[in-house]
Design a protein around this motif. Structure first.
Motif, PDB file in Angstrom:
ATOM      1  N   LEU A 136       0.810  -1.219   0.059  1.00  0.00           N
ATOM      2  CA  LEU A 136      -0.113   0.064  -0.038  1.00  0.00           C
ATOM      3  C   LEU A 136       0.812   1.186  -0.066  1.00  0.00           C
ATOM      4  O   LEU A 136       0.546   2.396  -0.763  1.00  0.00           O
ATOM      5  CB  LEU A 136      -0.937  -0.073   1.264  1.00  0.00           C
ATOM      6  N   VAL A 161      -8.931  -0.605  -0.038  1.00  0.00           N
ATOM      7  CA  VAL A 161      -8.477  -1.993   0.344  1.00  0.00           C
ATOM      8  C   VAL A 161      -9.502  -2.955   0.301  1.00  0.00           C
ATOM      9  O   VAL A 161      -9.418  -4.257   0.236  1.00  0.00           O
ATOM     10  CB  VAL A 161      -7.419  -2.287   1.561  1.00  0.00           C
ATOM     11  N   ASP A 162     -10.696  -2.598   0.613  1.00  0.00           N
ATOM     12  CA  ASP A 162     -12.126  -3.259   0.799  1.00  0.00           C
ATOM     13  C   ASP A 162     -12.819  -3.979  -0.388  1.00  0.00           C
ATOM     14  O   ASP A 162     -13.751  -4.638  -0.571  1.00  0.00           O
ATOM     15  CB  ASP A 162     -13.075  -2.689   1.641  1.00  0.00           C
ATOM     16  N   GLU A 175      -3.392  -5.576  -1.143  1.00  0.00           N
ATOM     17  CA  GLU A 175      -2.836  -4.326  -0.798  1.00  0.00           C
ATOM     18  C   GLU A 175      -2.564  -3.719  -2.297  1.00  0.00           C
ATOM     19  O   GLU A 175      -1.605  -2.795  -2.551  1.00  0.00           O
ATOM     20  CB  GLU A 175      -1.507  -4.363  -0.236  1.00  0.00           C
ATOM     21  N   THR A 178      -3.506  -1.028  -5.033  1.00  0.00           N
ATOM     22  CA  THR A 178      -4.416   0.234  -5.131  1.00  0.00           C
ATOM     23  C   THR A 178      -4.337   0.859  -6.367  1.00  0.00           C
ATOM     24  O   THR A 178      -4.873   1.830  -6.504  1.00  0.00           O
ATOM     25  CB  THR A 178      -3.732   1.042  -3.998  1.00  0.00           C
ATOM     26  N   ARG A 194      -9.687 -11.236  -1.727  1.00  0.00           N
ATOM     27  CA  ARG A 194      -8.509 -10.810  -2.624  1.00  0.00           C
ATOM     28  C   ARG A 194      -7.511 -12.084  -2.105  1.00  0.00           C
ATOM     29  O   ARG A 194      -7.143 -12.410  -1.246  1.00  0.00           O
ATOM     30  CB  ARG A 194      -7.800  -9.576  -2.195  1.00  0.00           C
TER      31      ARG A 194
END
Length: 516
Positions: free
Chosen positions: A11, A59-60, A102, A104, A171
């Protein structure tokens, strides 16, 4: 799920890698940056590849779907700059991308190979690892995950198809198996097919893009669309509907997981049932001049029949006979020769049931009025005559009322049409024209009932009239027509007169004998 080259990082490293990607040798005009869930309009240039960036993915979010829509131009949406098998092509291309832990920031490539085009695009997120994955069990597509709704159309019908979905997963985990023959979680998934009609006769790009936004997300689809049917996991993932040339329509599919109480939307697809690029018979010139002239002529005669059909019985009978023989001949010639033209109840899928029911309904009204032939005839004149006026108006103003008969003709011409959903839009034009139809119908019927109130039930039989007049001419020497020669003698006299035109005149001279 396959592994695709993408920007992957912890991240904390995502902003640095995104900055690195943006530092590649690309002009600002070649880059398009998106925000999650926001619709935006973009301009594409012929054979120019654009790089699409997305950053700051929460992240969700488990997976995302990027979709691009153009009016009619095919576009290519790919994970790679060089086109591979993992490419979505068409006027409504889309790619589904599962996210790794992680992750993004993401990147895609977009281009149009044929011509410049305006496009509307959006990236939609799905969260929590419980939302079903649209097209996650694709088997017939080049894409391992195909979240698109596929459309094919012809003159009679449009076919909507889509790849089966998979259940949701978190994920970085392995996707569940797509074995539909076994007791897998995918068997519990259900599919709802939705339809949304655009306003009639509006082919503008602005309207299309605004309408597509109403059919992209689950809540929007359920609020704006009309549900055609629901399918189970073991049903065939395709639906056939009636094709309406020139009428814009958007289709989408929502997959639901009843056990998890979650749902996800596929990428919507649109069609106008016609081509924007053909030089002849395109979306702007659907009606041929010959067709317009023919239907306007029929409409004018129908207007006359609507108000005067019962009194002019021979004209009425000829008109009805022309409509009947013309319709039957058109169907037979189209089905049986190489010549070509310059209600959703399951039981009616059976041709025998449909045609027997259709014939019975058609004969029901005559049977009811069997003992009242004059009211039946006047009602028939008013109904058929006023409806042909609506058909004539359909040449210039689109109306779904025309499909009362057109769908019957399609059913007779195309055997597979029996399985199609025959939904049509009912919008402003239709409300106006149904009012016109009712006014013409009532006016014609009332006018004829009033006009014929003191008249005989029917005009005299044409043959009996002719026979009576002939006998009168033969016996009544005071009748001027008594002295008219028979037709045989009149023809012979006319031929003699014509013959005299080619006879050479005698030379001038003495015309009387000499007196001795």
């Amino acid at each position: 799920m396959p592994s695709f080259p993408r920007i992957q990082s912890p991240l904390w490293a995502a902003p640095f890698l995104l900055l690195l990607a943006l530092s590649q040798p690309q002009t600002p005009a070649d880059r398009i940056e998106f925000k999650l869930g926001r619709f935006q309009q973009i301009t594409l240039f012929e054979n120019k590849t654009f790089v699409v960036f997305l950053s700051n993915v929460p992240v969700d979010v488990t997976f995302i779907i990027i979709q691009v829509h153009t009016k009619y131009v095919n576009t290519l949406l790919s994970f790679h700059k060089i086109t591979t098998t993992e490419t979505s092509t068409g006027q409504d291309p889309a790619l589904l991308q599962s996210l790794k832990p992680e992750e993004t920031a993401l990147m895609w490539h977009l281009r149009t190979p044929m011509e410049n085009a305006s496009a509307m695009s959006v990236i939609l997120p799905y969260k929590a690892g419980a939302d079903p994955v649209p097209g996650g069990c694709s088997m017939a597509s080049d894409l391992t995950v195909d979240a698109r709704v596929h459309l094919q159309y012809n003159l009679y019908e449009a076919t909507i198809s889509f790849a089966p979905a998979n259940v949701g997963y978190a994920r970085g985990t392995v996707p569940p198996l797509c074995d539909f023959a076994a007791e897998e979680p995918t068997l519990r998934l259900q599919y709802d097919v939705y339809q949304y009609f655009l306003p009639e006769a509006d082919l503008t790009e602005k309207l299309l893009f605004a309408s597509l936004q109403k059919m992209a997300k689950v809540d929007q689809v359920e609020a704006n669309g009309v549900k055609l049917c629901s399918l189970g996991a073991q049903d065939k993932t395709s639906v056939t509907v009636s094709s309406i040339p020139g009428q814009g329509v958007i289709y989408n599919v929502i997959v639901k997981d009843p056990e998890m109480n979650t749902s996800a939307a596929y990428t919507p697809a649109h069609t106008y049932g016609c081509s924007f690029t053909d030089k002849l018979d395109n979306c702007y010139t659907l009606k041929r001049t010959s067709t317009r002239i023919f239907l306007v002529s029929v409409g004018l005669v129908g207007l006359f029949i609507c108000f005067f059909g019962h009194r002019y019985l021979k004209t009425e009978l000829f008109f009805f006979g022309f409509l009947l023989v013309g319709s039957v001949s058109f169907v037979l010639l189209t089905q049986r020769s190489a010549l070509h033209y310059d209600a959703n109840v399951k039981v009616f899928d059976d041709d025998a049931v449909f045609w027997v029911t259709f014939s019975s309904v058609a004969l029901l009204v005559p049977l009811i009025f069997f003992s009242c032939p004059r009211p039946l005839n006047i009602l028939a004149c008013g109904f058929v005559g006023s409806y042909t006026v609506i058909l004539a108006i359909h040449n210039f103003v689109f109306t779904s009322l025309a499909y009362i008969t057109l769908n019957i003709v399609k059913r007779a011409l195309h055997g597979n049409f029996k399985a199609a959903f025959t939904n049509v839009p009912f919008q402003t034009n239709d409300y106006i024209l149904i009012s016109v139809w009712v006014v013409l119908l009532v006016s014609g019927i009332v006018f004829q009932f009033h006009r014929e109130k003191e008249q005989p039930r029917f005009p005299p039989h044409p043959y009996k009239t002719w026979k009576r007049d002939r006998e009168r001419r033969q016996t009544n020497i005071l009748d001027p027509s008594h002295h008219v020669p028979p037709i045989r003698d009149r023809v012979k006299s006319a031929l003699t007169d014509v013959k005299h035109l080619f006879t050479k005149q005698q030379s001038a001279g003495e015309q009387t004998p000499l007196l001795l």
